[in-house]
Design a protein around this motif. Structure first.
Motif, short mmCIF file in Angstrom:
data_model
loop_
_atom_site.label_atom_id
_atom_site.label_comp_id
_atom_site.label_asym_id
_atom_site.label_seq_id
_atom_site.Cartn_x
_atom_site.Cartn_y
_atom_site.Cartn_z
N ASP A 256 0.83 -1.21 0.00
CA ASP A 256 0.00 0.00 0.00
C ASP A 256 0.86 1.25 0.00
O ASP A 256 1.94 1.28 0.60
N GLU A 258 -0.73 4.65 0.86
CA GLU A 258 -2.01 5.22 1.25
C GLU A 258 -2.40 6.44 0.40
O GLU A 258 -1.59 7.35 0.23
N SER A 261 -3.74 0.97 -3.01
CA SER A 261 -3.36 -0.40 -2.67
C SER A 261 -3.05 -1.14 -3.96
O SER A 261 -3.87 -1.17 -4.90
N CYS A 294 -9.86 -3.47 0.29
CA CYS A 294 -9.92 -2.14 -0.32
C CYS A 294 -11.27 -1.48 -0.06
O CYS A 294 -11.35 -0.27 0.23
N LYS A 299 -9.56 1.97 0.28
CA LYS A 299 -8.36 2.07 -0.55
C LYS A 299 -8.78 2.19 -2.02
O LYS A 299 -9.81 1.65 -2.43
#
Length: 482
Positions: A256, A258, A261, A294, A299
């Motif tokens: 990941d 941020e 992902s 996710c 994500k």
């Protein structure tokens, strides 16, 4: 950097500086001493230094390559380079400036997470080192944070029409030499691989054309025993050079940045010859788990494959003797369905691949969501050095001569323009497709990610691998959460 000892950074989660170590021309494992920023350290050995050829592929104790994978625990907040040093018994000490992945996409108008894309490199077509020289110039303008190598990092099946020795050690030595050239020699692919922490997925030429099917031009693949020997040797070398995790080859790579992902799917290593699956059962479970994570953790998914999901199905002859596509396989409905679930419940999905020998950016919007924010975007970047295509290349040269064109990339094709409605097996709705950009010629790509509140703006750039050539900028697109 020493010709006998090489250090490259690999992708891993923030807080871990992952390092690939290669040592050439040894017959036994040498002793090592590591340092980090001048201080003696002992990293975690994910794969201790070992011969890249072993078992039936070793043969006599001749000089060969040794490789290892190591993790250094570092402060995840530090973005500068770390000075990684290694003293290898019998060689001068080597130090390299290596970086970890950042923990997140930075904020601010002048900050971005820079993703470098490359695929399809054939060293025979780049003997002057254009890729390396061009990368040196590119790196003077920006610093990539991550490099994705999306297939055909080596062409183990070339030269064509030349049978390899059936002796396993001889075959494996040839494959080893192909890798060593690209990973060690600055005149080859070294400058690309060394430009940022790298992660890889294979495509067919990391094994052979249309692996695992027999190839008409490769006598070694005409028998089951020949395919087994070649596949085992190629998988062994892929594992030591390209699989940058302490998991079995074929296991998806995940990390990941941020709120991004990444999921890198190896859809080639364990393909079956009956067109039932491109993935292992474990990979399917991991894909489902990644999609659910996710969605739950908000994500934005970046899904990486060696082939495009949106290629037309290969016909019966082509899938057996040319190259099959992902949708020729029985698990394609599952794959497309999981990505469709991610888009509908999580957010826009970015798909990245190589393979095609041209560059392109697509937007795909489900027909049942027109007017709403639901998209997939696909970015293709290929090749870094175009492979020779006998007959077709000669015909292109003749056409160029009679047309009196000064076309540097006359051997390259233009990307296929996709528009209108596209049915994708396994998804809930057809897609409206638009082609946002096409790029021709030897290339690398850069995707610049910038935060805009909860969304991520992505600006693609494509660099033609001709020293001094400025990049082509593509209009930005935005990845949004649901």
């Amino acid at each position: 950097m020493s010709e006998s000892v090489v250090l490259h950074a690999c992708a891993a989660r923030a807080g871990r500086l992952r390092v690939w170590l290669g040592v050439r021309e040894r017959t036994a494992v040498p002793s090592l001493a590591w340092s980090l920023n001048g201080q003696r350290v002992v990293p975690e050995a994910l794969r201790p230094l070992q011969s890249v050829r072993s078992g039936p592929f070793l043969g006599s104790e001749t000089p060969r390559m040794f490789a290892g994978l190591y993790d250094f625990i570092v402060d995840a907040r530090l973005s500068q380079s770390f000075q990684v040093g290694v003293s290898v018994e019998g060689a001068p000490p080597v130090t390299a400036a290596l970086r970890q992945l950042p923990p997140s996409v930075p904020t601010g108008l002048n900050n971005a997470f820079q993703l470098l894309l490359a695929s399809c490199f054939h060293w025979e077509e780049d003997k002057t080192g254009s890729a390396g020289t061009s990368m040196e110039a590119i790196l003077r303008g920006f610093t990539p944070d991550l490099l994705l190598l999306t297939g055909d990092q080596v062409y183990l099946d070339l030269p064509a029409l030349k049978s390899l020795s059936e002796e396993r050690p001889v075959m494996a030595r040839k494959f080893e030499a192909d890798y060593v050239r690209n990973w060690f020699e600055k005149s080859a692919y070294f400058n690309v691989i060394h430009s940022a922490p790298y992660a890889c997925i294979p495509d067919d030429h990391d094994y052979w054309n249309n692996f695992p099917m027999p190839a008409a031009q490769l006598q070694n693949t005409w028998t089951s025993a020949g395919r087994q020997a070649w596949g085992d040797a190629a998988r062994m070398l892929y594992g030591h050079f390209q699989h940058v995790a302490p998991t079995p080859v074929g296991t998806p790579i995940q990390f990941d940045v941020e709120p991004l992902s990444f999921f890198l799917l190896d859809s080639r290593t364990w393909r079956d010859a009956d067109f039932k699956s491109t993935m292992t059962a474990e990979a399917r479970d991991l894909l489902s788990g990644w999609v659910s994570r996710c969605i739950q953790e908000k994500k934005l998914g970046v899904f990486v494959t060696g082939q495009s999901l949106f290629m037309p199905k290969a016909g019966d002859f082509s899938r057996h003797w040319g190259d099959s596509t992902l949708n020729n396989y029985g698990d394609f409905r599952f794959l497309a369905g999981e990505l469709d679930r991610l888009m509908r419940e999580g957010g826009d999905v970015l798909l990245i691949t190589g393979d095609m020998h041209w560059g392109r950016v697509l937007r795909l919007t489900p027909r049942d969501a027109l007017g709403a924010s639901a998209n997939m975007f696909e970015v293709i970047c290929s090749p870094t050095s175009l492979v020779t295509t006998p007959v077709a290349d000669q015909m292109s040269a003749v056409q160029r001569f009679f047309a009196q064109r000064k076309d540097r990339w006359y051997r390259h094709h233009d990307a296929t323009i996709m528009s209108g409605i596209l049915e994708v097996e396994g998804t809930k709705s057809p897609f409206s497709v638009s082609t946002l950009y096409r790029h021709r010629g030897n290339q690398v790509g850069v995707l610049s990610f910038r935060r805009h509140g909860d969304s991520i703006e992505v600006t693609p750039r494509f660099f033609s691998l001709v020293p001094g050539t400025p990049p082509n900028h593509v209009a930005p697109f935005v990845l949004r959460h649901r």
